[in-house]
Design a protein around this motif. Structure first.
Motif, PDB file in Angstrom:
ATOM      1  N   HIS A  82       0.866  -1.184   0.000  1.00 25.10           N
ATOM      2  CA  HIS A  82       0.000   0.000   0.000  1.00 25.10           C
ATOM      3  C   HIS A  82       0.905   1.236   0.000  1.00 25.10           C
ATOM      4  N   GLU A  85       1.388   4.088   2.761  1.00 21.36           N
ATOM      5  CA  GLU A  85       1.814   3.692   4.111  1.00 21.36           C
ATOM      6  C   GLU A  85       3.340   3.769   4.145  1.00 21.36           C
ATOM      7  N   ARG A 146      -3.287   3.771  -1.971  1.00 20.10           N
ATOM      8  CA  ARG A 146      -3.510   2.417  -1.469  1.00 20.10           C
ATOM      9  C   ARG A 146      -3.656   1.417  -2.630  1.00 20.10           C
ATOM     10  N   HIS A 213       3.086  -2.973   6.596  1.00 20.76           N
ATOM     11  CA  HIS A 213       1.937  -2.067   6.416  1.00 20.76           C
ATOM     12  C   HIS A 213       1.892  -0.994   7.490  1.00 20.76           C
ATOM     13  N   GLU A 214       0.929  -0.072   7.283  1.00 22.49           N
ATOM     14  CA  GLU A 214       0.563   0.887   8.327  1.00 22.49           C
ATOM     15  C   GLU A 214      -0.953   0.947   8.372  1.00 22.49           C
TER      16      GLU A 214
HETATM   17 ZN   LIG Z   1      -1.840  -1.535   4.337  1.00 21.99          ZN
END
Ligand SMILES: [Zn+2]
Length: 374
Positions: A82, A85, A146, A213-214
């Motif tokens: 993504h 992030e 994203r 990820h975040e």
């Molecule tokens: Zn993510």
């Protein structure tokens, strides 16, 4: 020339000027940010080597190989699944540019959804890029979306049906890389990238796959490790190792009914131990205030301080925020703990690398010290 003709000419020239400026910005966004070959990199390959259909497509992306030459385990690190992030791809870049393997092999993909870096989400007000200061000068990175760029994959269906399970999601999820696994060769561009990654894991017999990820501070799964059932043992030890460094992190089992995600599908469809890690990114949250480069870098937002006081968040949050450096520090410490925990239990198949800062070392220095332009 009459007055109305003069104003028409003026507005035409003005519109042309605006188009040139915004067009240049739009095209500049498509240029990939540089990644430098670190001392441990032995090969730079392309994902299309594992799925030819990606060759020449906007989904093809670099796979950095850091081979120690000493037999052992292998780990694939996915950054930029993504692209909105930042701690995800910055951690992967830090790995490529600094890690030196001593046993086993590291495979690192800093731009897993490379198309997602070429645009950002409309109406989110996110900056196009952000700058990290290093002792050698400033370095810019893309703040992406994203999802895959609609210029590369369009139109979205009304309903996205995950191919191998039949689960249906909202149509825009068709461009979300982390809903497309294990992917398929005749699918959308996003599904083809997923397929390439799955094929790479199968071909190389990757021991451990980690997807970085975040998430928003108000999202329940944040500052957490999500693990496939077969990876729960390794993930539990990683959590303990991180706690010993005073890094608090949650552990979540991969939900069986949530399909298309790395921690579920890569574990189900390959032999790899699939793990996903989340840090807290206020710049993608729904409660954020002004969204700019400062928010991306400092993670300081007064609205989140307020939300914390109202008990609405799933992570601690005060005036010092969650700086990018701290989020990268968590990811990099987690990767080191995973390798350490694995090697402790599998001394005959070790995975060892050095060159990366510990969490405390990174907190004492600047992020830029480990991201110097070469
Ligand atoms: Zn993510």
């Amino acid at each position: 020339m009459k007055k109305h003709q003069m104003s028409a000419a003026f507005f035409l020239v003005l519109a042309l000027g605006v188009s040139i400026v915004t067009g240049a910005d739009f095209l500049a966004k498509r240029k990939p940010f540089p990644i430098y070959k670190g001392p441990g990199v032995t090969e730079i390959r392309m994902l299309s080597e594992w799925f030819e259909g990606l060759s020449g497509s906007p989904g093809d992306t670099e796979v950095y190989v850091l081979d120690s030459g000493v037999p052992g385990a292998s780990m694939l690190v996915l950054g930029g699944t993504h692209p909105n992030e930042p701690s995800s791809h910055i951690s992967a870049v830090m790995l490529v540019e600094n890690a030196v393997p001593a046993a086993g092999v590291l495979y690192v993909m800093p731009r897993s959804n490379t198309s997602g870096f070429t645009h950002n989400d409309p109406q989110e007000g996110a900056p196009q890029s952000f700058t990290i200061q290093t002792p050698m000068g400033a370095r810019r990175f893309s703040y992406g979306s994203r999802a895959t760029n609609p210029v590369h994959q369009w139109p979205d269906p009304n309903v996205y049906i995950h191919a191998s399970s039949g689960q249906s999601l909202s149509g825009s999820e068709t461009r979300n890389l982390n809903r497309g696994f294990p992917g398929r060769p005749n699918g959308t561009l996003t599904e083809q990238v997923c397929y390439g990654i799955t094929q790479l894991i199968r071909d190389k017999g990757i021991t451990i796959s980690v997807d970085l990820h975040e998430a928003s501070p108000e999202y329940p799964v944040v500052n957490a490790i999500v693990a496939h059932p077969r990876a729960m043992g390794l993930a539990s030890e990683t959590v303990l190792g991180l706690e010993m460094q005073n890094i608090t992190i949650g552990l979540e089992p991969s939900p069986v009914n949530l399909r298309g995600l790395t921690h579920r599908e890569l574990g189900d469809h390959t032999e790899t131990l699939a793990i996903l890690i989340e840090t807290a990114n206020p710049s993608q949250g729904r409660l954020r205030g002004r969204t700019d480069e400062a928010l991306v870098l400092t993670g300081v937002d007064p609205w989140y301080v307020k939300a914390q006081k109202l008990g609405r968040l799933y992570v601690p949050y005060d005036e010092s925020g969650h700086p990018l450096k701290q989020r990268v520090g968590r990811h990099v410490a987690s990767l080191q703990e995973i390798a350490f925990g694995w090697t402790l239990n599998n001394p005959d198949k070790p995975l060892e690398f050095s060159g990366l800062p510990s969490y405390d070392e990174l907190m004492e220095k600047d992020l830029g010290s480990y991201l110097q332009p070469k």
